[in-house]
Design a protein around this motif. Structure first.
Motif, PDB file in Angstrom:
ATOM      1  N   GLN A 503      60.975 114.150 109.419  1.00 40.91           N
ATOM      2  CA  GLN A 503      61.396 113.899 108.046  1.00 40.91           C
ATOM      3  C   GLN A 503      60.198 113.388 107.260  1.00 40.91           C
ATOM      4  N   SER A 504      60.071 113.775 106.017  1.00 39.19           N
ATOM      5  CA  SER A 504      58.947 113.324 105.197  1.00 39.19           C
ATOM      6  C   SER A 504      58.873 111.802 105.248  1.00 39.19           C
ATOM      7  N   ALA A 505      57.714 111.275 105.518  1.00 39.23           N
ATOM      8  CA  ALA A 505      57.472 109.835 105.617  1.00 39.23           C
ATOM      9  C   ALA A 505      58.196 109.197 106.787  1.00 39.23           C
ATOM     10  N   GLY A 506      58.587 109.990 107.784  1.00 39.94           N
ATOM     11  CA  GLY A 506      59.202 109.424 108.983  1.00 39.94           C
ATOM     12  C   GLY A 506      58.240 108.492 109.690  1.00 39.94           C
ATOM     13  N   GLY A 507      58.781 107.474 110.365  1.00 36.97           N
ATOM     14  CA  GLY A 507      57.950 106.446 110.972  1.00 36.97           C
ATOM     15  C   GLY A 507      56.999 106.958 112.033  1.00 36.97           C
TER      16      GLY A 507
END
Length: 584
Positions: A503-507
């Motif tokens: 996911q975009s900006a996933g950790g």
């Protein structure tokens, strides 16, 4: 901490290795002195380096997570040791999770449990964890914007043993329980809260956790809820756990002393097995032809299958190759240049299965799509070359070179400059002959396409620290490809969504992959009660190639001494010392 939101986090490895002698004398060099102890070989070149049961990006190591959970039991422990992944209530602080009829909240019941200093474990201890994560979420490896703790709109302590978490909307209970609520670890608020702000407390705990040599002596780490305490913790990686005399949970430790032994290469670990100084260890797939040499010494050899995927992340923000990686045709050419079937059969000696997408396939499930299962990009270096030549690349001196820059049909694509050479460098985990052989085979097949791959190696902790999430202008953004998956790159919770990974900006979205459709499909899988959403996600990412998909190996080929029980191997890649026992 795994890794984070999983096991993994990102970062599970198995290679094998030479025993680190510093700090590893005594029990590490001789067979277990009695049935009250066990010598357990840690995955090679993968030393424990974190005790705080809150993961950060630089400490995504399954060994860290397993050790931490032996000291501080999670609120809800998931375990695949029985062959089916599910909630292990014996190893959990919570005894029940009751979702509201609209699936917009959950009420948790805590067991009648106590900290090792005799204080009761209460809702305040969960609220303490909740406050730390809320205030410092961007430093937590488990964080994905829009998910925990963002989607937990309130925490209400109903009484000492009950609390309610309210969500921002209705969620799939299966996903919420397995992927978010299992992240919670009650922390000893009375011992760890120094009265400052949550940010100050976070800094205090993280600063203390960086002092590896002080783990056994610092009073901070003495207040535990789990079945074990730390007796010693060497900076070289040897860890000794002692059974807690005050533990009042459901997984009573069967072995008093657990010696976790670090290694650096396969040969020394195998020599330790042959000498009898390891009770539970491993061999590599290339050693399976020597199986009888271990069984004749009183060992059982058993593969350990994992709930994982294996991959190499692209750095989409790398200043030189990022523009190339952002072209789907270029990723297709790379993927079509990798012969996963042969790698699984020859390099892994049949102990791996090809991996064509974001959902694990070594074990049967209802989550994988037909698209992923059928492999949308079968191996063909001729087809890979055609993809590149059809998009403005010409082979020059054995390396494909962009000769038709710009956007549009027949061109290299936006941002790819004229004269760009298709040269890539991977920083790969060291210590494993299997990984080295796989990288050499990939290097050779890419060369047939006209893609040059250079290989550097480093211990897995170094690989993780040198390949961070980054933006193009940062000096740390020079890495291009990363590999940390000798035993699988990412071990999932029971419900294998890609929220952290893709996911975009996933950790744990290391390479900065971003696709609006993927974001929507991942979000849908967390709220839908149907498996169709996660199957659609499986199909979409099998096609879009956010990473280089690679064969999914067994976590390890385990070698355990006859008479050692409790080792029904957890497909989530955790080890559970409290479950181990000598049976004969």
């Amino acid at each position: 901490m795994s890794p984070a939101r999983t096991r993994l986090l990102a970062g599970v490895t198995l290679s094998a290795g030479a025993l680190l002698l510093a700090g590893c004398s005594g029990s590490a060099g001789s067979p277990s002195a009695s049935k009250d102890s066990i010598n357990y070989a840690l995955p090679a070149n993968f030393t424990p380096n974190w005790i705080l049961p809150i993961g950060t990006a630089a400490h995504l190591n399954t060994n860290n997570s397993s050790i931490a959970h032996a000291l501080w039991e999670p609120l809800i422990a998931y375990d695949g040791s029985t062959g089916t992944i599910g909630w292990n209530k014996a190893g959990s602080i919570a005894t029940a999770a009751d979702f509201a009829p609209d699936n917009k909240s959950v009420r948790i019941t805590l067991g009648d449990r106590h900290w090792s200093d005799g204080k009761p474990i209460t809702s305040k201890d969960v609220q303490f964890w909740f406050g730390l994560i809320k205030a410092d979420k961007k430093q937590w490896a488990g964080y994905t914007p829009g998910q925990a703790p963002d989607n937990w709109t309130s925490f209400r302590a109903d009484d000492d043993r009950h609390f309610t978490i309210t969500f921002d909307k209705a969620y799939n209970p299966q996903w919420m329980l397995a992927n978010e609520l299992q992240l919670i670890t009650p922390l000893p608020e009375h011992a760890w809260d120094k009265g400052g702000s949550p940010a100050a407390t976070w800094k205090y705990l993280n600063d203390a956790a960086r002092n590896i040599g002080g783990y056994a002596s610092d009073p901070l780490w003495k207040t535990v809820s789990g079945p074990y305490t730390v007796k010693s913790f060497s900076t070289a990686g040897k860890v000794v756990l002692a059974a807690s005399k005050t533990y009042d949970g459901g997984e009573k430790p069967g072995i008093s002393t657990v010696n976790l032994l670090p290694f650096t290469t396969a040969d020394a670990e195998k020599n330790a097995l042959r000498s009898g100084s390891v009770d539970y260890g491993y061999i590599e797939a290339t050693d399976l032809d020597q199986k009888e040499s271990f069984t004749s010494r009183g060992y059982t050899v058993k593969p350990w299958s994992g709930w994982a995927i294996t991959y190499m992340p692209y750095n989409f923000h790398n200043p030189s190759m990022g523009p190339v990686f952002r072209q789907l045709y270029a990723r297709q050419a790379i993927q079509r240049s990798i012969d996963q079937t042969t790698l699984a059969k020859v390099v892994f000696s049949g102990t791996a299965v090809p991996g064509y997408g974001p959902v694990p396939t070594a074990q049967a499930s209802a989550f994988v799509s037909r698209t992923q299962r059928d492999n949308p990009y079968p191996f063909s270096t001729s087809a890979a070359r055609a993809l590149l030549t059809g998009h403005g690349w010409t082979e020059q001196g054995g390396v494909m070179t962009c000769t038709s820059p710009g956007s549009g049909a027949g061109r290299c694509g936006d941002g790819v400059a004229e004269g760009t050479k298709f040269r890539m460098q991977v920083l790969s985990q060291s210590g494993s002959a299997v990984t080295d052989n796989m990288m050499s085979a990939i290097q050779s097949s890419l060369a047939k396409t006209g893609i040059k791959l250079s290989i550097r190696t480093a211990p897995v902790n170094s690989v993780l620290s040198q390949t961070p999430q980054c933006t193009a202008g940062q000096s740390v953004c020079r890495w291009q490809l990363s590999f940390f998956g000798t035993a699988g790159s990412w071990y999932f919770p029971a419900f294998p969504t890609g929220d952290s990974l893709f996911q975009s900006a996933g950790g744990s979205n290391f390479g900065g992959y971003s696709n609006a459709q993927a974001d929507r499909l991942i979000s849908a899988s967390t709220t839908s009660g149907s498996n169709r959403a996660i199957q659609d996600y499986s199909a979409a990412l099998a096609k879009d190639l956010p990473v280089i998909w690679l064969p999914e190996p067994d976590y390890q080929i385990s070698v355990m001494r006859d008479g050692l029980g409790g080792f029904a191997q957890d497909s989530l890649a955790n080890f559970h010392p409290a479950q181990w026992k000598w049976t004969g």
